[in-house]
Design a protein around this motif. Structure first.
Motif, mmCIF file in Angstrom:
data_model
loop_
_atom_site.group_PDB
_atom_site.id
_atom_site.type_symbol
_atom_site.label_atom_id
_atom_site.label_comp_id
_atom_site.label_asym_id
_atom_site.label_seq_id
_atom_site.Cartn_x
_atom_site.Cartn_y
_atom_site.Cartn_z
ATOM 1 N N GLY A 46 0.629 -1.107 -0.005
ATOM 2 C CA GLY A 46 0.100 -0.054 -0.117
ATOM 3 C C GLY A 46 0.851 1.219 0.176
ATOM 4 O O GLY A 46 1.987 1.056 0.387
ATOM 5 N N VAL A 47 0.276 2.431 -0.268
ATOM 6 C CA VAL A 47 1.109 3.809 -0.423
ATOM 7 C C VAL A 47 0.079 4.635 0.415
ATOM 8 O O VAL A 47 -1.119 4.559 0.376
ATOM 9 C CB VAL A 47 1.348 4.188 -1.767
ATOM 10 N N LEU A 48 0.551 5.788 0.867
ATOM 11 C CA LEU A 48 0.083 6.792 1.561
ATOM 12 C C LEU A 48 -0.345 7.854 0.593
ATOM 13 O O LEU A 48 0.479 8.467 0.229
ATOM 14 C CB LEU A 48 0.780 7.292 2.648
ATOM 15 N N PHE A 49 -1.554 7.671 -0.167
ATOM 16 C CA PHE A 49 -1.858 8.440 -1.113
ATOM 17 C C PHE A 49 -2.023 10.092 -0.790
ATOM 18 O O PHE A 49 -2.487 10.361 0.469
ATOM 19 C CB PHE A 49 -3.111 8.155 -1.825
ATOM 20 N N GLY A 50 -1.087 10.848 -1.382
ATOM 21 C CA GLY A 50 -1.100 12.279 -0.780
ATOM 22 C C GLY A 50 0.421 12.786 -0.918
ATOM 23 O O GLY A 50 0.607 13.962 -0.856
ATOM 24 N N LEU A 51 1.152 11.817 -0.686
ATOM 25 C CA LEU A 51 2.853 11.971 -0.462
ATOM 26 C C LEU A 51 3.325 12.504 -1.953
ATOM 27 O O LEU A 51 4.053 13.435 -2.061
ATOM 28 C CB LEU A 51 3.625 10.805 0.010
ATOM 29 N N ALA A 52 2.799 11.735 -2.759
ATOM 30 C CA ALA A 52 3.547 11.892 -4.241
ATOM 31 C C ALA A 52 2.504 11.789 -5.413
ATOM 32 O O ALA A 52 1.245 11.588 -5.002
ATOM 33 C CB ALA A 52 4.688 11.031 -4.483
#
Ligand code: SF4
Length: 277
Positions: A46-52
């Motif tokens: 998973g990724v933390l959407f909003g970082l890139a």
């Protein structure tokens, strides 16, 4: 094993991981390879959407999934889609790639289309309304009644005031959320049968990709919901759950499996536990 990459964009990754063992981008990125080599067949990314840039993150997630599939015959078992939200000690103004609701809906729909057999997990950070929309677009797992504080559940049990790391939007308790899912026609499942019966890694993936897994998901969902409702539900919740279970039981295609599930459900209502197929 669930491990978030947080972001696949290396300069951003290094900017938000300034110290500690997690700072090494390459080491973190290859953690799932080591997990597979050590015999852990189910990995969740998973990724933390909003970082890139979210377009870069979705493509990178899919390339990572393809790499795992090619090397270990088992891509991500689950993909989590947290979205950056306000937290103590930070300002959202410092992040230029925040993801608005419409873009986030597209992100969820695109991942669902790209990997239709992969579980997709949404956190309590999203509002009640967004959760409803995203469930329709492809989310398969949601949390309920979560605490985002270290030691938060123990504090809650002691009735102490919370000091969360970040703010939760959907504050309803688990029974409210489950009840609403049933109102919307979903069957909440507490099933962990695959892990417990060794259906993991490439064995699980071949069942998931062929769609055969649904033959066991539905009976397991109905049996585990019966157990949850019997153990934790009030009278109204139990009545709603048992009605939904009765309506969905005929959906079990295999006649023997359907009869066995019906028999187990009656036993669970009388206090038996832990049936699964
Ligand atoms: S059988 Fe249970 S654990 Fe396996 S995929 Fe279905 S719901 Fe998940």
């Amino acid at each position: 094993e669930i491990l978030f990459q947080e972001t696949y964009h290396q300069p951003t990754y290094e900017q938000v991981h300034r110290a500690g063992p997690k700072r090494n981008f390459d080491y973190h990125l290859t953690a799932f390879d080591r997990a597979h080599e050590a015999g852990i067949g189910d990995v969740g990314g998973g990724v933390l959407f909003g970082l890139a840039d979210p377009r870069f993150e979705v493509l990178a997630l899919m390339i990572h999934n393809e790499h795992l599939d090619e090397c270990f015959h088992s891509g991500f078992h689950t993909i989590s889609v947290p979205r950056l939200c306000a937290a103590s000690g930070m300002s959202l103004a410092d992040f230029p790639h925040l993801v608005d609701d419409a873009t986030f809906e597209r992100v969820v729909a695109i991942i669902r289309l790209a990997v239709p057999f992969t579980g997709m997990i949404l956190s309590t950070r999203e509002s009640h309304e967004m959760r409803g929309k995203l469930l329709k677009l492809g989310i398969s797992q949601i949390s309920a009644g979560s605490s985002t504080e270290v030691g938060g559940y123990a504090k809650r049990a002691r009735n102490e005031a919370a000091n969360p790391q970040f703010y939760v939007n959907d504050k309803r308790d688990a029974l409210d959320i489950l009840s609403e899912l049933m109102d919307d026609g979903y069957i909440p499942s507490f099933c962990t049968a695959c892990y417990r019966s060794g259906r993991t890694g490439d064995r699980f993936m071949s069942l998931a990709k062929s769609g055969q897994i649904k033959n066991v998901c539905l009976p397991n969902a109905l049996m585990t919901l019966t157990e949850y409702a019997t153990d934790y539900g009030g009278e109204a919740f139990r009545a709603k759950a048992f009605a939904a279970i009765g309506q969905n039981l005929p959906g079990i295609a295999n006649e023997r499996m359907r009869a066995k599930a019906a028999e187990n459900i009656e036993q669970i209502k009388r206090g038996a536990h832990d049936f699964y197929v």
